[in-house]
Design an enzyme around this catalytic site. Structure first.
Site, mmCIF file in Angstrom:
data_model
loop_
_atom_site.group_PDB
_atom_site.id
_atom_site.type_symbol
_atom_site.label_atom_id
_atom_site.label_comp_id
_atom_site.label_asym_id
_atom_site.label_seq_id
_atom_site.Cartn_x
_atom_site.Cartn_y
_atom_site.Cartn_z
ATOM 1 N N CYS A 1 0.819 -1.226 0.000
ATOM 2 C CA CYS A 1 0.000 0.000 0.000
ATOM 3 C C CYS A 1 0.849 1.270 0.000
ATOM 4 C CB CYS A 1 -0.942 0.006 1.194
ATOM 5 S SG CYS A 1 -1.938 -1.468 1.274
ATOM 6 N N HIS B 1 -3.617 6.919 2.810
ATOM 7 C CA HIS B 1 -3.996 5.634 2.219
ATOM 8 C C HIS B 1 -5.368 5.248 2.762
ATOM 9 C CE1 HIS B 1 -4.258 1.559 1.040
ATOM 10 N NE2 HIS B 1 -3.971 1.058 2.232
ATOM 11 N N ASN C 1 -10.328 -0.332 -0.257
ATOM 12 C CA ASN C 1 -8.865 -0.315 -0.140
ATOM 13 C C ASN C 1 -8.265 -0.809 -1.463
ATOM 14 O OD1 ASN C 1 -6.172 -0.765 0.416
ATOM 15 N ND2 ASN C 1 -6.521 -1.744 2.395
#
Ligand code: UT7
Length: 332
Positions: free
Chosen positions: A119, A259, A289
């Site tokens: 990520c 994020h 996500n």
């Protein structure tokens, strides 16, 4: 105050993003696993996520987002010196998705490669790309964050499958003045916590076998609560590092782009950095996500929305498997 060694700045010349057409809502997941819209929304902040079509892969999404960013920057792909693709879901192990994209774009003179930092991949890619420009080794760099997370998601595991989505974001960097564009970046990792987020099978140590596939070892496994505890602290620390390096404080920040893993993590970061809710770019409800794609998608949407102004200070913070984390401070 910008470090005096910087003679060249890496400015953001263009942004782009792509989200697949197909959407899976929380109601759809109620039919797939033992879950509820209420659980997903309150625990993660997610309402829906985009998922790729059967014939759509990371390189295809990267191509769409790249075209948008290049058009926004008015840069011809032939003038790109470098293509950096952050992804943990490349089309295939070899060649890199960067090379696939290089061919699709006709970016004849570009060096191309992938970055694997989960990520945090886009922040890592942005850091590499901006350093190449600041050092004078490249003039135009395309940085992509793209994930087809649905390809590594176990749709029988309710603790992970409700969280992930597919998508891509892109940024074109080019030479600018010192003090504009990417002001500072920060990257860190902790392999000691690798078991919080991992995929066992598919590498040189554990090649794919029928047994491993039957055991679901090619899917992502996550210990969400362990990550949660680490995430807020690491993201806040990364943000503070980039601000300090640039001689700036949280009071100078216009927008925070975190994020998009969990709305409660985002809130935790916002509060510790003492920012207002309106300063935080949130799209997790619509996008879920998307790992390395989440920050550049949110950045491109912010730009598209028309509120981002020249001179705004944007801080991007990421955290993910590895563990990896990082931040980038941008003067737009
Ligand atoms: O992007 C890279 C990094 N990723 C992250 O940073 C993710 C960080 N972690 C998180 O976002 C959160 O930990 C999750 C959203 C993954 C989970 O939220 P949580 O509040 O930490 O829940 P939990 O894992 O502690 O689970 C609580 C309960 C459990 O039941 P018991 O053991 O209390 O009976 C789970 O089995 O919720 C259960 N549960 C679910 N229930 C309904 C887990 N997943 C689901 C589900 N639907 N989808």
């Amino acid at each position: 105050m910008i470090k005096p060694c910087k003679q060249i700045g890496a400015r953001i010349a263009g942004t782009g993003h792509y989200l697949p057409e197909k959407i899976l809502t929380n109601a759809d997941f109620e039919k797939i696993v033992d879950t509820s819209d209420e659980w997903i929304l309150t625990r993660s902040g997610i309402r829906e996520r985009h998922i790729t079509a059967d014939n759509e892969f990371s390189s295809d999404m990267a191509f769409e987002a790249a075209k948008m960013a290049l058009a926004d920057a008015e840069v011809d792909p032939k003038d790109l010196d470098m293509i950096i693709v952050a992804t943990v879901t490349p089309d295939m192990p070899l060649p890199s998705t960067g090379c696939l994209l290089q061919e699709m774009l006709g970016a004849k003179k570009a060096a191309a490669f992938d970055v694997s930092a989960a990520c945090s991949g886009f922040i890592y890619g942005l850091s590499i790309g901006s350093s190449m420009i600041e050092s004078g080794k490249a003039e135009k760099v395309l940085v992509i964050g793209v994930e087809t997370l649905t390809s590594i998601t176990d749709y029988t595991d309710r603790t992970t499958c409700v969280l992930f989505g597919d998508g891509c974001g892109a940024v074109v960097l080019e030479e600018g003045e010192p003090g504009e564009g990417v002001l500072s970046t920060f990257m860190q990792s902790d392999g000691g916590e690798k078991e919080l987020l991992y995929i066992v099978a598919g590498g040189s140590k554990t090649p794919l076998t029928t047994e491993r596939i039957e055991a679901g070892e090619h899917y992502i496994r996550m210990k969400g609560d362990g990550l949660f505890k680490y995430a807020v602290r690491a993201m806040v620390d990364a943000a503070r590092h980039t601000l300090k390096e640039a001689g700036l404080g949280t009071e100078d920040v216009t927008y925070l782009i975190p994020h998009q893993a969990n709305i409660r993590i985002i809130e935790g970061v916002r509060k510790r950095l003492k920012l207002e809710k309106e300063q935080v770019v949130v799209n997790i409800d619509r996008v879920g996500n998307t790992s390395s794609a989440s920050i550049p998608i949110a950045f491109s949407e912010l730009k598209e929305g028309g509120t981002l102004k020249k001179g705004d200070l944007v801080i991007m913070v990421a955290f993910g498997g590895g563990l990896t984390w990082g931040a980038a401070l941008i003067k737009y």
